[in-house]
Design an enzyme around this catalytic site. Structure first.
Site, PDB file in Angstrom:
ATOM      1  N   ARG A 162       0.827  -1.221   0.000  1.00  0.00           N
ATOM      2  CA  ARG A 162       0.000   0.000   0.000  1.00  0.00           C
ATOM      3  C   ARG A 162       0.858   1.267   0.000  1.00  0.00           C
ATOM      4  O   ARG A 162       0.494   2.277   0.590  1.00  0.00           O
ATOM      5  CB  ARG A 162      -0.945   0.027   1.216  1.00  0.00           C
ATOM      6  CG  ARG A 162      -1.947  -1.103   1.275  1.00  0.00           C
ATOM      7  CD  ARG A 162      -2.982  -0.999   0.150  1.00  0.00           C
ATOM      8  NE  ARG A 162      -4.151  -1.803   0.427  1.00  0.00           N
ATOM      9  CZ  ARG A 162      -4.262  -3.098   0.148  1.00  0.00           C
ATOM     10  NH1 ARG A 162      -3.264  -3.737  -0.430  1.00  0.00           N
ATOM     11  NH2 ARG A 162      -5.376  -3.747   0.436  1.00  0.00           N
ATOM     12  N   SER A 237     -10.678  -0.803   3.352  1.00  0.00           N
ATOM     13  CA  SER A 237      -9.882  -0.868   4.589  1.00  0.00           C
ATOM     14  C   SER A 237      -9.521   0.549   5.013  1.00  0.00           C
ATOM     15  O   SER A 237      -8.884   1.269   4.254  1.00  0.00           O
ATOM     16  CB  SER A 237      -8.576  -1.615   4.362  1.00  0.00           C
ATOM     17  OG  SER A 237      -8.822  -2.926   3.945  1.00  0.00           O
ATOM     18  N   GLU A 333      -5.033   3.834   6.305  1.00  0.00           N
ATOM     19  CA  GLU A 333      -4.633   3.538   4.934  1.00  0.00           C
ATOM     20  C   GLU A 333      -5.228   4.595   3.998  1.00  0.00           C
ATOM     21  O   GLU A 333      -4.654   4.903   2.964  1.00  0.00           O
ATOM     22  CB  GLU A 333      -5.158   2.150   4.562  1.00  0.00           C
ATOM     23  CG  GLU A 333      -4.614   1.607   3.281  1.00  0.00           C
ATOM     24  CD  GLU A 333      -5.674   0.954   2.442  1.00  0.00           C
ATOM     25  OE1 GLU A 333      -6.373   1.688   1.714  1.00  0.00           O
ATOM     26  OE2 GLU A 333      -5.808  -0.269   2.515  1.00  0.00           O
TER      27      GLU A 333
END
Ligand code: EPU
Length: 338
Positions: A162, A237, A333
């Site tokens: 990520r 998420s 995130e």
């Protein structure tokens, strides 16, 4: 190019936050993007892709530039591979479906990820054992100040979990305009080892799956576990799974022998944030219109009229609770627009 004033962004971010843009413009070509970047009267400039990985906590006091540049083209192909260039404004999942219809393999495990092509490299999107970087060749991006197009190779992008150059050193300096991917035309490298996919295929009596069947399995799993942003505002998420060192991991696993984890190297371990959050009792909890999803504690949701600040407060409460209980710090995130 039409410039709108005092424009609600509610329909343009999957969290459904009703923040306002002082000015809003949709660009459909690379040239339109260049034109608006050149206009100094609209400042600051805020780039909006699919709006699927951001939390707006305030109004935007400048111009929001929505990237709506479309098109998919085949750059080259041989018997085994095809190389495609996809423009930044193409919806990710629709692109995945397009590749499957043409029999191209590589994106099937990333079916149903929300967002657009242009934002996929920023956080190297991924799911079920596959990441964008696995089929990424290069991307083209416009440098914000010079308005020049620059090509970034896979190495230039410095992809991680990520993570990418565009989230770090390159932050806010480039606007991705297209992404070039290399996919398989035959001998597809199916990645069905991820537990949930394997189980889903077995339950459907599929022993030798094709790419479409793997995609369908992923779609079924995601539909069961993750809320559809059209029905319940969310950004997938909200947190990253924390990666901890050996010492922390040993201490943690002694105290929590039942906790799931992934070993990512000899000294690094990834612990599912969803598990940590669930253990703190947040799964399915609702605070006003902000909440934690009932099937996946990693996902924060907006039941209707939550403000970005309310979601952010809930995120902070969760981060503190997890740190207190496990001495592990989880981090968001999603891109927080503060
Ligand atoms: N778990 C819990 N409680 C929860 C959620 C998860 O105990 O509420 C446990 C699960 O039982 C499992 C483990 O945590 O043992 C991992 O859960 P899962 O397989 O659902 O994956 P994840 O680590 O929670 C990551 C990605 C997802 C991606 C899935 C599948 C991140 C931050 N998230 O979630 O990505 O779909 O793996 O590959 O890496 C996204 O980025 O928006 C996203 C949805």
């Amino acid at each position: 190019m039409k410039i709108k004033k005092d424009f609600s962004l509610k329909a343009y971010n999957t969290f459904g936050i009703d923040a306002k843009a002082k000015f809003f413009v949709e660009v459909q070509t690379v040239d339109e993007l260049r034109q608006i970047l050149k206009r100094d009267e609209f400042l600051p400039k805020f780039i909006l892709g699919g709006g699927s990985n951001m939390l707006l906590t305030k109004d935007i006091n400048g111009v929001v530039i929505h990237i709506a540049i479309k098109g998919i083209s085949v750059v080259s192909e041989d018997n085994n591979y095809v190389t495609l260039t996809v423009m930044a404004g193409e919806n990710w999942h629709e692109t995945v479906l397009w590749t499957l219809t043409h029999g191209y393999g590589g994106l099937e495990n990333m079916s149903l990820i929300p967002g657009n092509m242009g934002t996929a490299p920023i956080q190297n999107i991924g799911a079920y054992g596959t990441e964008l970087k696995d089929c990424f060749v290069s991307c083209e991006a416009m440098e914000r100040t010079t308005h020049k197009l620059v090509t970034f190779s896979k190495e230039d992008c410095r992809f991680g979990y990520r993570e990418s150059f565009f989230k770090n050193e390159g932050k806010d300096q480039y606007i991705i305009t297209s992404v070039t991917l290399k996919l398989t035309r035959k001998n597809h490298n199916l990645n069905t080892s991820y537990g949930a996919i394997e189980d889903e295929l077995i339950n459907n009596n599929i022993t030798r799956p094709n790419i479409k069947e793997v995609s369908n399995a992923v779609i079924n799993i995601r539909n069961r576990r993750l809320p559809d942003p059209k029905e319940l505002g969310n950004s997938g998420s909200f947190f990253k799974n924390p990666v901890v060192d050996q010492n922390t991991f040993e201490r943690f696993s002694q105290e929590n022998p039942e906790a799931p984890f992934y070993k990512i190297s000899d000294t690094q371990f990834k612990i599912p944030a969803g598990w940590l959050i669930e253990q703190c009792g947040f799964k399915g909890k609702r605070f006003g219109d902000a909440g934690v999803h009932k099937n996946q504690a990693l996902v924060l949701v907006n039941y209707g009229n939550a403000t970005g600040k309310e979601i952010l407060n809930l995120a902070d409460t969760i981060i503190n609770a997890v740190e207190k209980k496990f001495q592990i710090k989880i981090t968001p995130e999603v891109n927080l627009i503060k």
